[in-house]
Design a protein around this motif. Structure first.
Motif, short mmCIF file in Angstrom:
data_model
loop_
_atom_site.label_atom_id
_atom_site.label_comp_id
_atom_site.label_asym_id
_atom_site.label_seq_id
_atom_site.Cartn_x
_atom_site.Cartn_y
_atom_site.Cartn_z
N MET A 552 53.08 39.16 24.48
CA MET A 552 52.36 38.37 25.49
C MET A 552 52.45 39.01 26.86
O MET A 552 51.52 38.89 27.67
CB MET A 552 52.93 36.94 25.49
N ARG A 553 53.55 39.69 27.14
CA ARG A 553 53.67 40.40 28.41
C ARG A 553 52.61 41.51 28.50
O ARG A 553 51.99 41.70 29.55
CB ARG A 553 55.07 40.98 28.57
N TRP A 554 52.43 42.24 27.40
CA TRP A 554 51.40 43.27 27.41
C TRP A 554 50.02 42.65 27.58
O TRP A 554 49.17 43.19 28.31
CB TRP A 554 51.43 44.05 26.09
N THR A 555 49.79 41.51 26.94
CA THR A 555 48.49 40.85 27.05
C THR A 555 48.22 40.39 28.48
O THR A 555 47.12 40.60 29.02
CB THR A 555 48.44 39.66 26.09
N SER A 556 49.20 39.77 29.10
CA SER A 556 49.01 39.31 30.49
C SER A 556 48.83 40.50 31.44
O SER A 556 48.05 40.42 32.41
CB SER A 556 50.20 38.46 30.92
N MET A 557 49.51 41.62 31.14
CA MET A 557 49.33 42.82 31.97
C MET A 557 47.91 43.36 31.82
O MET A 557 47.27 43.76 32.82
CB MET A 557 50.35 43.87 31.55
N ALA A 558 47.38 43.35 30.59
CA ALA A 558 46.00 43.82 30.38
C ALA A 558 45.00 42.92 31.10
O ALA A 558 44.01 43.41 31.69
CB ALA A 558 45.71 43.87 28.88
N ILE A 559 45.23 41.62 31.06
CA ILE A 559 44.32 40.69 31.74
C ILE A 559 44.38 40.90 33.25
O ILE A 559 43.35 40.90 33.95
CB ILE A 559 44.67 39.24 31.36
N ARG A 560 45.59 41.11 33.77
CA ARG A 560 45.72 41.33 35.21
C ARG A 560 45.00 42.62 35.65
O ARG A 560 44.30 42.64 36.67
CB ARG A 560 47.19 41.39 35.60
N ILE A 561 45.18 43.70 34.87
CA ILE A 561 44.53 44.97 35.21
C ILE A 561 43.01 44.82 35.16
O ILE A 561 42.28 45.30 36.04
CB ILE A 561 45.01 46.07 34.27
N GLN A 562 42.50 44.12 34.10
CA GLN A 562 41.07 43.95 33.98
C GLN A 562 40.51 43.13 35.14
O GLN A 562 39.42 43.42 35.64
CB GLN A 562 40.76 43.28 32.63
N ARG A 563 41.24 42.13 35.59
CA ARG A 563 40.77 41.30 36.70
C ARG A 563 40.77 42.07 38.01
O ARG A 563 40.01 41.75 38.92
CB ARG A 563 41.64 40.04 36.82
N GLU A 564 41.64 43.07 38.12
CA GLU A 564 41.71 43.84 39.36
C GLU A 564 40.72 45.00 39.39
O GLU A 564 40.15 45.30 40.44
CB GLU A 564 43.14 44.37 39.54
N VAL A 565 40.53 45.71 38.27
CA VAL A 565 39.67 46.91 38.25
C VAL A 565 38.35 46.67 37.53
O VAL A 565 37.48 47.53 37.57
CB VAL A 565 40.42 48.09 37.61
N GLY A 566 38.22 45.55 36.81
CA GLY A 566 36.99 45.28 36.09
C GLY A 566 37.01 45.86 34.69
O GLY A 566 37.91 46.61 34.30
N GLY A 567 35.96 45.54 33.93
CA GLY A 567 35.87 46.04 32.57
C GLY A 567 35.55 44.92 31.60
O GLY A 567 35.37 43.75 31.98
N ASN A 568 35.46 45.31 30.33
CA ASN A 568 35.12 44.35 29.27
C ASN A 568 36.43 43.73 28.77
O ASN A 568 37.16 44.33 27.97
CB ASN A 568 34.38 45.06 28.15
N LEU A 569 36.74 42.51 29.22
CA LEU A 569 37.99 41.85 28.84
C LEU A 569 38.01 41.50 27.36
O LEU A 569 39.05 41.58 26.70
CB LEU A 569 38.19 40.59 29.69
N ALA A 570 36.83 41.10 26.81
CA ALA A 570 36.78 40.73 25.39
C ALA A 570 37.15 41.92 24.52
O ALA A 570 37.93 41.78 23.56
CB ALA A 570 35.39 40.22 25.04
N GLU A 571 36.61 43.10 24.84
CA GLU A 571 36.94 44.28 24.06
C GLU A 571 38.41 44.65 24.20
O GLU A 571 39.07 45.07 23.24
CB GLU A 571 36.05 45.44 24.50
#
Length: 658
Positions: A552-571
């Protein structure tokens, strides 16, 4: 110098001899009378008396205590004997007995059991290469016969060890005897003839021996045993004579007379008493040392003898008074019974106090909620005792005890991960209750003696201290693993929701509604935090810390990075879910490959513990050398250390990180 005729001299010598004979006490027949089992029981002095040569004993006896003689009437000692009577049949099962010899033993024991009184408890000890207690003393004659029927002849001869084992088994109370069938030979004992004779004398155990002939026959050994135990040796040339000897031993028990008299007033401590009477028309007198304890302060009224049979030779009897008072159901002392009752009342009061709030009706709860916000109502209720004041005080005390401890934060993290509705103070109260209940339970289960109760209290204390923490950690880890197993499916659901056009909060809300617990509850909590102003990434990170989930830590880190730099969160979430599934598949594959090693570790750890417990039950004399000798203590300490090292080593070998 005497001056006179030779005839006068002979007359004077004759008169002197007659005078000396007249001066001899009336104890010439002492060797034909056996007095055993003398003890103080239920305010009476009781004992057994029998003739060793078959002569009848006059039931009128005189017992002299502290210089005062009391007339006592002896009665036939039937099944109501006030003295516990125990005998152990000691059988030689070495190879010299053979099949025919064991058949003779079985028929002789059957004849013995037919003639022995019902109140006599009979046990069985056999000896070949080593001595074995085949049956503890019991009144069930069927078990005795079955134990003897199971005996087989084989091996060496450990005669001395067998007699010593029988003496230890008989204990130190009541009338005790052994019936020994042996040829007197010994080839394998650790004890010696001298120590065995000393054990018989010290324990005052009557020994009756049946001697049969073999290549190793040594009747003098058997005679030394019977001399020390006040019995006799009977030679058995054939099966019939063996059976007759066993029947005679049973009749000796049946012919015993019991006597009972109230304790004399003012007599206490160890006293030499004298018992006098007539056996076969001849006077006899014998003495015995009896501990009267504190004695009695006033002259008691003469009461009937307590004819209730004692359950065994090891029954606890208070010297100089009544037997130790016990509760009729639990069989524990009054002090322990009162302690158990106090603990039970305290626990019931604590449970009622802690659960008092749950008994309130819905109407009462609604009224109390309104009262909290109405000052006037609060003022009216001021000074009234609240129904849950006791529980609140206990919880408050628990909060104070848990405050400032380093372990409190870890404990609360486990409670939160396990989803238990407990505060720190409530957890402290729960642990105190667990300690009290555990100590009380173990003391009730193991109340055989002071040392046993102290050990039981220590074990109960350790269980009460460590068991709640272990259970809490188990519950938190189990819920955490379940959350980890659900996470790939949860991420797939979030990714699917995002692909259909949902926002991230809406996707999380779908998880909270559609997923199973514990994922639904944890995501619902994170979503609730976002609704009161918290950032989604922060809420997910707190959930990862709460569940101690690295994935879950990795998942929350991925969500945070996507929210900051953009990208396809679903993928990104689909890729993360795929990675988690592959890691779980690899972890299970490794666990399957290491299953054999883990099973071997479990067996190797449990094997010595299981053998130790089994040997404790089957051969206690053998296993007790581990804690009764210096070498044994060194061995058991070394074994525990080696076992610990082995457990650590095998755990590291099969613990493969994925």
């Amino acid at each position: 110098m005497f001056r006179g005729s030779p005839r006068a001299l002979r007359a004077l010598l004759t008169a002197a001899v007659v005078g000396l004979l007249a001066a001899v006490p009336a104890a010439a027949a002492d060797s034909t009378v056996n007095v055993t089992g003398i003890e103080v029981k239920s305010g009476n002095l009781v004992g057994l008396i029998a003739s060793t040569n078959g002569s009848d004993i006059d039931p009128s006896l005189d017992v002299t205590v502290a210089g005062k003689t009391y007339p006592v009437d002896a009665i036939t000692s039937g099944t109501g004997s006030p003295v516990a009577r125990t005998t152990i049949i000691v059988v030689d099962t070495s190879g010299s007995m053979g099949t025919s010899g064991m058949a003779t033993v079985r028929s002789a024991v059957a004849a013995f059991l037919k003639s022995v009184p019902d109140d006599v408890r009979v046990g069985v000890v056999s000896f070949s290469g080593k001595a074995t207690l085949d049956l503890a003393p019991t009144a069930d004659q069927g078990k005795v016969q079955a134990a003897v029927n199971d005996l087989t002849a084989d091996g060496e001869t450990a005669l001395y060890d067998g007699v010593n084992l029988a003496v230890r088994t008989l204990g130190s109370r009541g009338e005790r005897s052994i019936l020994l069938l042996s040829d007197g030979g010994d080839t394998a004992s650790s004890a010696t003839q001298a120590t065995t004779v000393a054990a018989l004398k010290s324990a005052k155990v009557r020994a009756e021996a049946v001697s049969f002939k073999s290549t190793d026959s040594n009747v003098s050994v058997l005679q030394s045993f019977t001399k020390a135990g006040g019995g006799s040796v009977v030679s058995a040339a054939n099966a019939g004579s063996v059976q007759n000897a066993f029947t005679s031993a049973a009749k000796t028990l049946a012919s015993q007379l019991s006597f009972s008299m109230p304790l004399p007033a003012g007599v206490g401590g160890a006293q030499n008493i004298k018992i006098a009477g007539k056996s076969g028309g001849k006077a006899f007198a014998t003495t015995a040392l009896v501990d009267f304890g504190a004695g009695v302060a006033a002259s008691p009224t003469k009461a009937a003898a307590d004819t209730s049979p004692i359950t065994g030779p090891t029954e606890d009897v208070i010297k100089g008074g009544a037997p130790a008072a016990t509760l009729p159901v639990l069989g524990v002392s009054p002090i322990l019974g009162l302690g158990m009752g106090a603990v039970f009342v305290a626990l019931m009061a604590m449970v009622i106090a802690l659960s008092s709030g749950s008994f309130k009706s819905g109407r009462t709860k609604r009224v109390e909620n309104i009262d909290r916000y109405v000052a006037a109502t609060a003022a009216i209720g001021k000074g009234k005792s609240r129904p849950n004041a006791v529980s609140e005080n206990l919880v408050f005390l628990g909060e104070r005890m848990m405050e400032g401890r380093d372990s409190t934060s870890k404990t609360m993290a486990h409670i939160s991960r396990a989803d238990l509705p407990l505060r720190a103070g409530e957890w402290w109260v729960l642990r105190i209750v667990a300690i009290v209940v555990s100590v009380a339970t173990f003391m009730v289960l193991f109340h055989s003696g002071v040392i046993a109760m102290l050990v039981a209290a220590l074990i109960g204390l350790l269980v009460g201290v460590f068991a709640p923490a272990f259970i809490l950690k188990f519950l938190s880890n189990r819920r955490g693993k379940k959350f980890e197993a659900q996470l790939p499916d949860v991420l797939t659901l979030v990714a699917s929701s995002l692909s259909t056009g949902f926002s991230l909060p809406q996707a999380l809300d779908a998880v909270a509604k559609d997923a199973a617990d514990p994922a639904a509850k944890e995501f619902s909590r994170a979503l609730a935090e976002t609704r009161i102003g918290s950032d989604v990434s922060d809420a997910l990170e707190r959930m990862a810390a709460r569940m101690d989930s690295e994935n879950m830590r990795w998942t929350s880190m991925a969500i945070r990075i996507q929210r900051e730099v953009g990208g396809n969160l679903a993928e990104t979430l689909r890729t993360t879910a795929k990675t988690l599934r592959e890691r779980e598949e690899l972890r299970r594959h490794v666990r399957a490959l290491s299953a054999e090693g883990r099973l071997s570790a479990y067996i190797l750890v449990a094997l010595p513990i299981g053998i130790f417990l089994y040997t404790m039950k089957t051969n206690h004399d053998y296993i007790q050398l581990l804690w009764t000798t210096t070498l044994g203590i060194i061995m058991i300490v070394g074994g525990i250390i080696s076992l610990g090292i082995g457990m650590f080593w095998m755990r590291k070998v099969v613990d493969v990180k994925v």
